[in-house]
Design an enzyme around this catalytic site. Structure first.
Site, PDB file in Angstrom:
ATOM      1  N   CYS A 181       0.814  -1.224   0.000  1.00 56.55           N
ATOM      2  CA  CYS A 181       0.000   0.000   0.000  1.00 56.55           C
ATOM      3  C   CYS A 181       0.844   1.270   0.000  1.00 56.55           C
ATOM      4  CB  CYS A 181      -0.941   0.007   1.199  1.00 56.55           C
ATOM      5  SG  CYS A 181      -2.002  -1.426   1.251  1.00 56.55           S
ATOM      6  N   HIS A 225      -3.241   6.986   2.737  1.00 52.91           N
ATOM      7  CA  HIS A 225      -3.664   5.686   2.210  1.00 52.91           C
ATOM      8  C   HIS A 225      -5.068   5.419   2.752  1.00 52.91           C
ATOM      9  CE1 HIS A 225      -4.082   1.602   1.249  1.00 52.91           C
ATOM     10  NE2 HIS A 225      -3.691   1.101   2.403  1.00 52.91           N
ATOM     11  N   ASN A 238     -10.236  -0.023   0.249  1.00 46.34           N
ATOM     12  CA  ASN A 238      -8.773   0.050   0.229  1.00 46.34           C
ATOM     13  C   ASN A 238      -8.277  -0.550  -1.086  1.00 46.34           C
ATOM     14  OD1 ASN A 238      -6.031  -0.452   0.504  1.00 46.34           O
ATOM     15  ND2 ASN A 238      -6.172  -1.344   2.556  1.00 46.34           N
TER      16      ASN A 238
HETATM   17  N1  ACO Z   1     -18.173  -8.371  10.147  1.00 44.75           N
HETATM   18  C1  ACO Z   1     -18.508  -8.711  11.405  1.00 44.75           C
HETATM   19  N2  ACO Z   1     -17.593  -9.020  12.353  1.00 44.75           N
HETATM   20  C2  ACO Z   1     -16.297  -9.002  11.983  1.00 44.75           C
HETATM   21  C3  ACO Z   1     -15.888  -8.684  10.681  1.00 44.75           C
HETATM   22  C4  ACO Z   1     -16.883  -8.358   9.755  1.00 44.75           C
HETATM   23  N3  ACO Z   1     -16.586  -8.013   8.473  1.00 44.75           N
HETATM   24  N4  ACO Z   1     -14.525  -8.730  10.621  1.00 44.75           N
HETATM   25  C5  ACO Z   1     -14.109  -9.105  11.842  1.00 44.75           C
HETATM   26  N5  ACO Z   1     -15.176  -9.260  12.658  1.00 44.75           N
HETATM   27  C6  ACO Z   1     -15.170  -9.667  14.075  1.00 44.75           C
HETATM   28  C7  ACO Z   1     -13.966 -10.513  14.419  1.00 44.75           C
HETATM   29  O1  ACO Z   1     -14.195 -11.865  14.068  1.00 44.75           O
HETATM   30  C8  ACO Z   1     -13.879 -10.307  15.908  1.00 44.75           C
HETATM   31  O2  ACO Z   1     -14.847 -11.123  16.512  1.00 44.75           O
HETATM   32  P1  ACO Z   1     -14.484 -11.894  17.882  1.00 44.75           P
HETATM   33  O3  ACO Z   1     -14.235 -10.787  18.886  1.00 44.75           O
HETATM   34  O4  ACO Z   1     -15.715 -12.682  18.135  1.00 44.75           O
HETATM   35  O5  ACO Z   1     -13.263 -12.707  17.593  1.00 44.75           O
HETATM   36  C9  ACO Z   1     -14.347  -8.846  16.067  1.00 44.75           C
HETATM   37  O6  ACO Z   1     -15.045  -8.510  14.884  1.00 44.75           O
HETATM   38  C10 ACO Z   1     -13.231  -7.858  16.294  1.00 44.75           C
HETATM   39  O7  ACO Z   1     -12.202  -8.103  15.348  1.00 44.75           O
HETATM   40  P2  ACO Z   1     -10.993  -7.113  15.162  1.00 44.75           P
HETATM   41  O8  ACO Z   1     -10.077  -7.693  14.125  1.00 44.75           O
HETATM   42  O9  ACO Z   1     -10.400  -6.761  16.499  1.00 44.75           O
HETATM   43  O10 ACO Z   1     -11.746  -5.815  14.569  1.00 44.75           O
HETATM   44  P3  ACO Z   1     -11.160  -4.407  14.270  1.00 44.75           P
HETATM   45  O11 ACO Z   1     -11.957  -3.378  14.932  1.00 44.75           O
HETATM   46  O12 ACO Z   1      -9.667  -4.358  14.465  1.00 44.75           O
HETATM   47  O13 ACO Z   1     -11.441  -4.232  12.706  1.00 44.75           O
HETATM   48  C11 ACO Z   1     -10.194  -4.295  10.649  1.00 44.75           C
HETATM   49  C12 ACO Z   1     -10.838  -5.110  11.770  1.00 44.75           C
HETATM   50  C13 ACO Z   1     -11.288  -3.512   9.967  1.00 44.75           C
HETATM   51  C14 ACO Z   1      -9.549  -5.280   9.682  1.00 44.75           C
HETATM   52  C15 ACO Z   1      -9.133  -3.319  11.223  1.00 44.75           C
HETATM   53  O14 ACO Z   1      -8.318  -3.992  12.148  1.00 44.75           O
HETATM   54  C16 ACO Z   1      -8.242  -2.701  10.183  1.00 44.75           C
HETATM   55  O15 ACO Z   1      -8.700  -1.930   9.347  1.00 44.75           O
HETATM   56  N6  ACO Z   1      -6.932  -2.974  10.237  1.00 44.75           N
HETATM   57  C17 ACO Z   1      -5.983  -2.324   9.339  1.00 44.75           C
HETATM   58  C18 ACO Z   1      -5.963  -2.943   7.973  1.00 44.75           C
HETATM   59  C19 ACO Z   1      -5.032  -2.167   7.089  1.00 44.75           C
HETATM   60  O16 ACO Z   1      -4.926  -0.972   7.202  1.00 44.75           O
HETATM   61  N7  ACO Z   1      -4.278  -2.827   6.226  1.00 44.75           N
HETATM   62  C20 ACO Z   1      -3.309  -1.982   5.505  1.00 44.75           C
HETATM   63  C21 ACO Z   1      -2.717  -2.407   4.431  1.00 44.75           C
HETATM   64  S1  ACO Z   1      -3.331  -3.757   3.470  1.00 44.75           S
HETATM   65  C22 ACO Z   1      -1.993  -4.101   2.414  1.00 44.75           C
HETATM   66  O17 ACO Z   1      -0.903  -3.607   2.571  1.00 44.75           O
HETATM   67  C23 ACO Z   1      -2.204  -5.044   1.268  1.00 44.75           C
END
Ligand code: ACO
Length: 349
Positions: free
Chosen positions: A113, A250, A280
C-alpha cells in the site's frame, strides 16, 4: 531543480459492490463494516479487466491533464501487488505498449500500500539524472487475491488505478520537498500473500494464495507510523499542520485516520477521505484520492500537501510537497538546488 506533479488521473471499475451485497453471503453487516472501517462500497473489476488495463486508463487521463505525449515519457513505474503476470513481464511494460510510450524504461514497484509513495520518490531520483517526463501509476486488482469467504479481510478491499505525471521544473517554489521511506521487515507476517517461490520444492509450479492479515496489529502500527511520518515531514519543512491544505492518506480505514487526527490534535477535515466509496485499493488508493482531491479543488495551486502511506512489508512513508508554487520557510539540511545528487539521500530516510 524541483520535481513537480504536472498531471493526475484515475480509473475506477464500473461495478460497485455495497456492504449489503457482501452481507448476503458473509456473516457481516453494513453497520459493522461502516462503523469499523468507514467503507460503504467498493469498485470491483470486470472479468475482462486487469491491473494493466485499469492502469492504462488512469495513465491516459494523467498524460492528458499534464499535456504530455506517451512518446515523451522516459520512465514508467507501476506500483502494484497484483501484477497481471507472476512475475514477469512487468505490468509497466504492458502499460508502455498499450500507451505507445516507446521511449520509456519500465519496471514495477512492490511496496504494497506504500507503493505509490515509494514509486514517486524513486521517480524523483531518476528525474534528477534524466529529466524526462515520468509516469507513476498505482494499480490494483485486489478482488483477485482476497478470500471472498473471509469477512476479516475481503470487506476492506477494492480495485482501482491512479496515475501521476512527474516533470522537472527550474522553478524553486514548488514540487516535492521532502520524503520519508521506511520499512520494518519484522512485521512481515502481519500481512502477506503466499504463492511465491519460497519453500516450494524444485519443479513445483508457483501457486495462488489469498491475502492474510492480522488486522488489529496492522491498525495499531498504521496509527503510530502515520503520526510519526507526518510530524517529521512537517518538522523538516519548517511548517506546521495549520499550513497544510490537505493530507492525502492511504485509504485503508477511516478509523485509522480519525485516530491519527485525535493523537495529533488536528482537524479531521484536512484529511482527504474517499474510502467510503472506494475501499482500500492498496497502491492505487493514494493516487486515486489525490486525483479526486484535485478535481474537488481540495488541492489548489500553491497548496502545501502531504501524502502518507503504510502497508505490507511492513512499509510506510510520506511525501511533503508544494502543489506547483510556494517558497519553503527553512532550507533542508542539503538544499536540492545546491546538491542534486545528495538531495534524495539527504531527505529520504
Ligand atoms: N463483520 C462482522 N464481524 C467481523 C468482521 C466483519 N466483516 N470482521 C471481523 N469481525 C469480528 C472478528 O471476528 C472479531 O470477533 P471476535 O471478537 O468474536 O473474535 C471482532 O469482529 C473484532 O475483530 P478485530 O479484528 O479486532 O476488529 P477491528 O476493529 O480491528 O477491525 C479491521 C478489523 C477492519 C480489519 C481493522 O483492524 C483494520 O482496518 N486494520 C488495518 C488494515 C489495514 O490498514 N491494512 C493496511 C494495508 S493492506 C496491504 O498492505 C495489502
Amino acid at each position: 531543480m524541483f520535481v513537480q506533479i504536472t498531471g493526475t488521473g484515475s480509473y475506477l471499475p464500473e461495478r460497485v459492490v455495497t456492504n449489503d451485497e457482501l452481507a448476503a453471503t458473509l456473516d457481516t453487516s453494513d453497520e459493522w463494516i461502516y462503523s469499523h472501517t468507514g467503507i460503504r462500497s467498493r469498485h470491483i473489476g470486470a472479468d475482462d479487466e486487469s491491473t494493466s488495463s485499469m492502469a492504462v486508463k488512469a495513465a491516459r487521463a494523467a498524460l492528458a491533464s499534464a499535456g504530455v505525449a506517451p512518446e515523451d515519457l522516459g520512465l514508467i513505474i507501476v506500483a502494484t501487488s497484483t501484477p497481471d503476470y507472476q512475475l514477469f513481464p512487468s505490468t509497466a511494460c504492458l502499460v508502455q505498449h498499450a500507451l505507445g510510450a516507446v521511449n520509456a524504461a519500465c519496471f514495477d514497484m512492490q511496496a504494497a500500500c506504500t507503493g505509490f509513495i515509494y514509486a514517486l520518490e524513486t521517480a524523483r531520483g531518476f528525474l534528477h539524472h534524466t529529466p524526462r517526463p515520468t509516469l507513476v501509476v498505482g494499480a490494483e486488482m485486489m478482488s483477485r487475491i482476497v478470500d471472498w469467504s473471509d469477512r476479516n479481510t475481503c470487506i476492506l478491499f477494492g480495485d482501482a488505478a491512479g496515475a501521476a505525471v512527474l516533470e522537472v521544473s527550474q522553478d524553486e517554489t514548488g514540487g516535492i520537498w521532502h520524503s520519508i521511506l521506511k520499512a520494518d521487515g519484522a512485521g512481515s507476517q502481519l500481512i502477506f500473500r503466499e504463492g511465491g517461490a519460497r519453500g516450494l520444492p524444485g519443479g513445483m509450479p508457483l501457486i495462488q494464495h489469498t491475502l492474510q492479515m492480522k488486522g488489529r496489529a496492522v491498525f495499531n502500527f498504521a496509527v503510530k507510523v502515520f503520526d510519526d511520518v507526518l510530524c517529521r515531514l512537517l518538522e523538516r519543512s519548517g511548517y506546521t499542520f495549520d499550513d497544510l491544505a490537505c493530507v492525502v492518506p492511504h485509504q485503508a480505514n477511516a478509523r485509522i485516520v480519525e485516530a491519527v487526527a485525535r493523537r495529533m490534535g488536528v482537524p479531521l477535515e484536512k484529511f482527504y477521505l474517499n474510502m467510503e466509496t472506494t475501499g482500500n485499493s492498496s497502491a492505487a488508493s493514494i493516487p486515486v484520492a489525490l486525483d479526486a482531491a484535485v478535481a474537488a479543488k481540495k488541492i489548489k495551486e500553491g497548496d502545501l500537501i502531504a501524502m502518507v502511506g503504510f502497508g505490507a512489508g511492513l512499509t510506510y512513508g510520506g511525501i511533503l510537497m508544494n502543489w506547483h508554487g510556494r517558497t519553503e520557510k527553512s532550507a533542508p539540511a542539503v538544499h536540492p538546488s545546491r546538491d542534486l545528487s545528495a538531495e534524495t539521500n539527504a531527505n529520504t530516510e
